[in-house]
Motif scaffolding. Structure first.
Motif, mmCIF file in Angstrom:
data_model
loop_
_atom_site.group_PDB
_atom_site.id
_atom_site.type_symbol
_atom_site.label_atom_id
_atom_site.label_comp_id
_atom_site.label_asym_id
_atom_site.label_seq_id
_atom_site.Cartn_x
_atom_site.Cartn_y
_atom_site.Cartn_z
ATOM 1 N N ASN A 128 5.694 -1.845 -5.598
ATOM 2 C CA ASN A 128 6.075 -0.456 -5.402
ATOM 3 C C ASN A 128 6.990 -0.001 -6.539
ATOM 4 O OD1 ASN A 128 7.115 2.038 -4.507
ATOM 5 N ND2 ASN A 128 7.066 1.397 -2.369
ATOM 6 N N GLY B 237 11.150 2.876 -0.055
ATOM 7 C CA GLY B 237 10.130 1.844 0.008
ATOM 8 C C GLY B 237 10.681 0.558 0.590
ATOM 9 N N TRP C 67 3.617 -0.321 -1.475
ATOM 10 C CA TRP C 67 3.034 -0.189 -2.810
ATOM 11 C C TRP C 67 3.106 1.211 -3.402
ATOM 12 C CZ3 TRP C 67 0.179 -3.257 0.842
ATOM 13 C CH2 TRP C 67 0.305 -4.631 0.614
ATOM 14 N N GLY C 68 3.488 2.217 -2.641
ATOM 15 C CA GLY C 68 3.619 3.549 -3.184
ATOM 16 C C GLY C 68 2.341 4.023 -3.858
#
Length: 596
Positions: free
Chosen positions: A482, A537, A555-556
């Motif tokens: 991320n 995150g 993981w965005g």
């Protein structure tokens, strides 16, 4: 900026999952007792194909049915005191379960792989017979991804060779040779550190707990005590050998199967293939490593809130740099526990760094030291040197006591309490460096105080890359982790649980009411922190089993690309990890496909 980033990621998701969410008839993997479960003859064929290394598994405490004094039961109980022994058993995991989530239950069979060919044979067998496949190296997964009932386990523990590379060049890449280390998928970090640091005088970025597997840590992203200086383990990956779902052995690096290579760098273990070998960059070793310890008590809530404000200010001014890592724990009894490490400083320089805070504490009433301030420094080459610690600092490390155990197999004493633990709740959040701005420090201190009223908070400064050298931030940017980690000064971890609670283990029970109360308090503590870091995150390897927005949290904006890699190399979903890449179309246990 954050909102635009998230909206951009969300906009790409329908395209990333095209072909993965189309309605289709339910498909169920085969379980024991099903008509299509492999016959005894088929299992015998697999056993011959892997040189006899197929093992039928029982639950680790199955022998306790005959009584707690039965030899098999006492042997299983003894293993709980030795993480190396636990890791050497295919039916054990280092976490015994998670309340209302999962409990450790072994696979039906395990291939105790020693060669890549063994892994290929297991993958082909699972694909042919439509079996649930599980991969275990170190076995430290909090999420329960290291085992599953009714499955076939690929157990890589014995693939643990470590080779130093003086002049490594990735296949088909060319370029200047560089120092590296190649490790088998079953190697632990203590194996790598012994070869690279103790014996060769170099550094490889890895994990803090010595019994954690190299391959799993790299695939999850990978933080260690000195990540603030050396970046992530994933960013240090130069090349990997991988068995993909079609049974092919592939080399993955920046020039060959580059998309697969990128996915392995932080995309989560067990989702796109089985790593059998990794080559990692090694670095020059600093002169010194060291640590700082103390525990401070505030007399009352007002003094404690003031202390937290001072700590935030002190960290931002004096510790927010590549020299310092590890953690400060903030407790509800108005205490702060400091366990930090440093690199490339000597003992005097480290003491000078902390002098302003110590002078402040000693000049004011209301603060006492429950543990005195202590600074320890040692030549960096001895950081994981078992012989050095036995001679100069006995008690810091615990050795594997079994006859014939490798002399370098030691674990930090503080990590032994985690063996077999049973989780009640576990949450993490990357805290953005913007919170250290002088105008926002008070808000952060308030949030930490409010969180501590519910549960203890650990600030793991080495698990956020803000403040690291730019080159290491850029290297981590080219991984699947991320991107939030790049701008985070720390990973906040709030967690709690009990000692081992393996199924069938004698003398213990699960207190669900108490555990759920703990989980609720942990949730409230994290909510207090998220008030100043909304939509933060989470680190995939240390996160909430019940994370609702897991694709974005883990993981965005990288998730759509990861989903594409998954479709390319494993279109039928042979590799399954709950809340892993591509798992949306499967039931939580990985046995039923819910979508095409």
């Amino acid at each position: 900026m954050k909102r635009r980033f998230l909206l951009k990621a969300a906009a790409t998701l329908p395209f990333a999952f095209a072909g993965m969410t189309t309605a289709a008839p339910l498909r169920r993997r085969v379980r024991p007792g099903d008509a299509l479960w492999p016959s005894a003859a088929a299992w015998d064929d697999l056993k011959r194909g892997v040189g006899g290394r197929l093992v039928k598994l029982d639950a680790p405490f199955a022998g306790c049915a005959a009584g707690a004094e039965a030899p098999a039961c006492t042997a299983a109980l003894a293993r709980l005191k030795n993480g190396f022994d636990m890791g050497d058993q295919p039916n054990f995991t280092h976490t015994s379960g998670w309340l209302d989530a999962w409990s450790s239950q072994p696979s039906a069979y395990a291939v105790a792989a020693r060669t890549t060919a063994d892994v290929v044979a297991a993958v082909n067998f699972a694909r042919t017979h439509d079996l649930r496949l599980v991969v275990k190296g170190g076995g430290h997964s909090y999420q329960g991804t290291s085992d599953a009932p009714d499955s076939l386990l690929v157990w890589t523990r014995h693939m643990n060779d470590v080779h130093l590379e003086r002049a490594f060049v990735a296949r088909n890449c060319g370029g200047a040779p560089q120092p590296a280390v190649t490790v088998g998928a079953g190697a632990m970090w203590i194996d790598a550190y012994d070869a690279v640091t103790t014996r060769a005088g170099r550094y490889v970025q890895g994990g803090g707990c010595t019994t954690v597997g190299v391959a799993g840590l790299v695939q999850s992203g990978g933080f260690g005590s000195f990540s603030k200086r050396y970046g992530t383990a994933a960013a240090g990956l130069l090349e990997a050998e991988v068995v993909t779902a079609d049974g092919q052995v592939r080399i993955a690096n920046a020039c060959t199967n580059a998309d697969l290579f990128w996915a392995l760098k932080g995309g989560g273990g067990g989702s796109v293939g089985i790593v059998t070998r990794l080559t990692l960059r090694t670095r020059e070793l600093p002169a010194m490593f060291g640590a700082v310890f103390c525990k401070i008590r505030a007399a009352d809530d007002t003094a404690f809130r003031t202390l937290l404000g001072k700590l935030v200010e002190f960290y931002a001014r004096d510790l927010f740099n590549p020299h310092w890592g590890e953690q400060i724990a903030i407790h509800g009894d108005n205490t702060v526990d400091v366990s930090m490490v440093f690199q490339d400083l000597d003992e005097a320089a480290a003491s000078r760094t902390w002098a302003p805070l110590l002078d402040w504490l000693r000049s004011r009433p209301g603060y006492t030291f429950e543990k005195p301030f202590q600074v320890l420094a040692l030549p960096a080459r001895h950081m994981w040197d078992a012989a050095f610690f036995r001679e100069h600092a006995p008690g810091f490390m615990v050795a594997d006591p079994r006859p014939g155990a490798p002399a370098h197999h030691v674990i930090w004493k503080g990590d032994t309490d985690q063996e077999g633990w049973f989780i009640h709740g576990y949450k993490s959040a990357w805290l953005p460096a913007g919170l250290l701005d002088p105008k926002r420090q008070a808000g952060l201190a308030d949030a930490l105080f409010q969180a501590s009223r519910h549960w203890s908070v650990g600030l793991h400064f080495n698990k956020g890359l803000a403040g690291a050298p730019q080159a290491d931030i850029d290297a981590a940017r080219d991984t699947a982790t991320n991107p939030a980690v790049l701008d985070a000064f720390a990973l906040a971890i709030i967690a709690g649980g009990d000692g081992p609670r393996f199924p069938g283990m004698p003398g213990v029970t699960v207190d669900a009411v108490r555990g759920r109360g703990h989980a609720q308090a942990i949730g409230k503590a994290m909510d207090a922190l998220l008030a100043v870091a909304p939509r933060a995150g989470a680190y995939v390897a240390e996160s909430d089993y019940f994370q609702a927005d897991w694709q974005d949290a883990f993981w965005g904006a990288n998730y759509p690309r990861l989903a594409q890699v998954k479709r390319r190399y494993d279109p039928d979903g042979l590799f399954f990890v709950r809340h892993g890449v591509g798992s949306e179309g499967w039931s939580d246990d990985g046995f039923t496909r819910l979508a095409g």
